[in-house]
Design a protein around this motif. Structure first.
Motif, PDB file in Angstrom:
ATOM      1  N   GLN A  27      40.128  28.549  51.096  1.00 41.63           N
ATOM      2  CA  GLN A  27      41.195  27.850  51.816  1.00 41.63           C
ATOM      3  C   GLN A  27      40.920  26.353  51.752  1.00 41.63           C
ATOM      4  N   GLU A  28      41.803  25.652  51.084  1.00 40.70           N
ATOM      5  CA  GLU A  28      41.682  24.201  50.924  1.00 40.70           C
ATOM      6  C   GLU A  28      42.103  23.494  52.215  1.00 40.70           C
ATOM      7  N   GLU A  29      41.253  22.596  52.687  1.00 39.86           N
ATOM      8  CA  GLU A  29      41.585  21.743  53.822  1.00 39.86           C
ATOM      9  C   GLU A  29      42.172  20.459  53.245  1.00 39.86           C
ATOM     10  N   LYS A  30      43.468  20.284  53.378  1.00 38.37           N
ATOM     11  CA  LYS A  30      44.181  19.198  52.709  1.00 38.37           C
ATOM     12  C   LYS A  30      43.880  17.825  53.314  1.00 38.37           C
ATOM     13  N   ASP A  31      43.945  17.701  54.625  1.00 34.87           N
ATOM     14  CA  ASP A  31      43.805  16.397  55.274  1.00 34.87           C
ATOM     15  C   ASP A  31      42.757  16.477  56.377  1.00 34.87           C
ATOM     16  N   LEU A  32      41.518  16.150  56.031  1.00 35.68           N
ATOM     17  CA  LEU A  32      40.429  16.238  57.005  1.00 35.68           C
ATOM     18  C   LEU A  32      40.396  15.039  57.954  1.00 35.68           C
ATOM     19  N   GLN A  33      41.094  13.976  57.626  1.00 36.20           N
ATOM     20  CA  GLN A  33      41.090  12.800  58.493  1.00 36.20           C
ATOM     21  C   GLN A  33      42.016  12.969  59.697  1.00 36.20           C
ATOM     22  N   ASN A  34      43.230  13.472  59.447  1.00 34.90           N
ATOM     23  CA  ASN A  34      44.245  13.474  60.502  1.00 34.90           C
ATOM     24  C   ASN A  34      44.703  14.848  60.966  1.00 34.90           C
ATOM     25  N   ASN A  35      44.591  15.851  60.090  1.00 33.67           N
ATOM     26  CA  ASN A  35      45.214  17.129  60.401  1.00 33.67           C
ATOM     27  C   ASN A  35      44.314  18.283  59.973  1.00 33.67           C
ATOM     28  N   LYS A  36      43.336  18.624  60.793  1.00 33.30           N
ATOM     29  CA  LYS A  36      42.418  19.723  60.480  1.00 33.30           C
ATOM     30  C   LYS A  36      43.057  21.035  60.898  1.00 33.30           C
ATOM     31  N   SER A  37      42.817  22.079  60.104  1.00 32.15           N
ATOM     32  CA  SER A  37      43.426  23.370  60.406  1.00 32.15           C
ATOM     33  C   SER A  37      42.814  23.966  61.674  1.00 32.15           C
ATOM     34  N   GLU A  38      43.586  24.810  62.316  1.00 33.25           N
ATOM     35  CA  GLU A  38      43.134  25.490  63.532  1.00 33.25           C
ATOM     36  C   GLU A  38      41.909  26.351  63.241  1.00 33.25           C
ATOM     37  N   LEU A  39      41.892  26.979  62.061  1.00 35.77           N
ATOM     38  CA  LEU A  39      40.761  27.826  61.683  1.00 35.77           C
ATOM     39  C   LEU A  39      39.483  26.997  61.550  1.00 35.77           C
ATOM     40  N   LEU A  40      39.573  25.808  60.965  1.00 36.85           N
ATOM     41  CA  LEU A  40      38.400  24.936  60.840  1.00 36.85           C
ATOM     42  C   LEU A  40      37.903  24.503  62.218  1.00 36.85           C
ATOM     43  N   LEU A  41      38.804  24.110  63.092  1.00 37.84           N
ATOM     44  CA  LEU A  41      38.418  23.675  64.433  1.00 37.84           C
ATOM     45  C   LEU A  41      37.786  24.812  65.230  1.00 37.84           C
ATOM     46  N   LYS A  42      38.280  26.025  65.027  1.00 38.87           N
ATOM     47  CA  LYS A  42      37.718  27.195  65.717  1.00 38.87           C
ATOM     48  C   LYS A  42      36.368  27.595  65.115  1.00 38.87           C
ATOM     49  N   SER A  43      36.220  27.459  63.805  1.00 42.00           N
ATOM     50  CA  SER A  43      35.014  27.902  63.107  1.00 42.00           C
ATOM     51  C   SER A  43      33.861  26.910  63.209  1.00 42.00           C
TER      52      SER A  43
END
Length: 97
Positions: free
Chosen positions: A37-53
């Motif tokens: 799963q590519e995280e497109k914008d790590l500066q402004n818009n992190k995915s919910e899954l990344l924030l949870k993980s």
């Protein structure tokens, strides 16, 4: 790459990240199937899954193995070496042992 049925692997990464590349190489060397799963914008818009993980650092890479996250590339590589040393059914179907 799609994960095998009994073993679900998902890698959260970024295209230009050498740390995510390190994990991709380790997974490839072990012959493991995984979903990327590519995280497109790590500066402004992190995915919910990344924030949870990875709630503390909120950075990639994160390997999610059967719903349990493992963070930091060197720790992930060590985890892959230890957990998948004996085949658990996650090896890709094309690899013959």
């Amino acid at each position: 790459m799609a994960a095998s049925q009994g073993c679900e692997l998902k890698l959260l990464g970024k295209f230009a990240s050498p740390f995510a590349l390190r994990v991709k190489l380790a997974l490839g060397l072990e012959g493991l199937s995984y979903e990327y799963q590519e995280e497109k914008d790590l500066q402004n818009n992190k995915s919910e899954l990344l924030l949870k993980s990875n709630p503390v650092h909120k950075k990639v890479p994160v390997l999610i193995h059967n719903g349990k996250p493992v963070c930091e590339s060197m720790i992930i590589v060590q985890y892959i070496d230890e957990v998948f040393a004996s085949c658990c059914g996650c090896k890709s179907q094309t690899e013959k042992v």
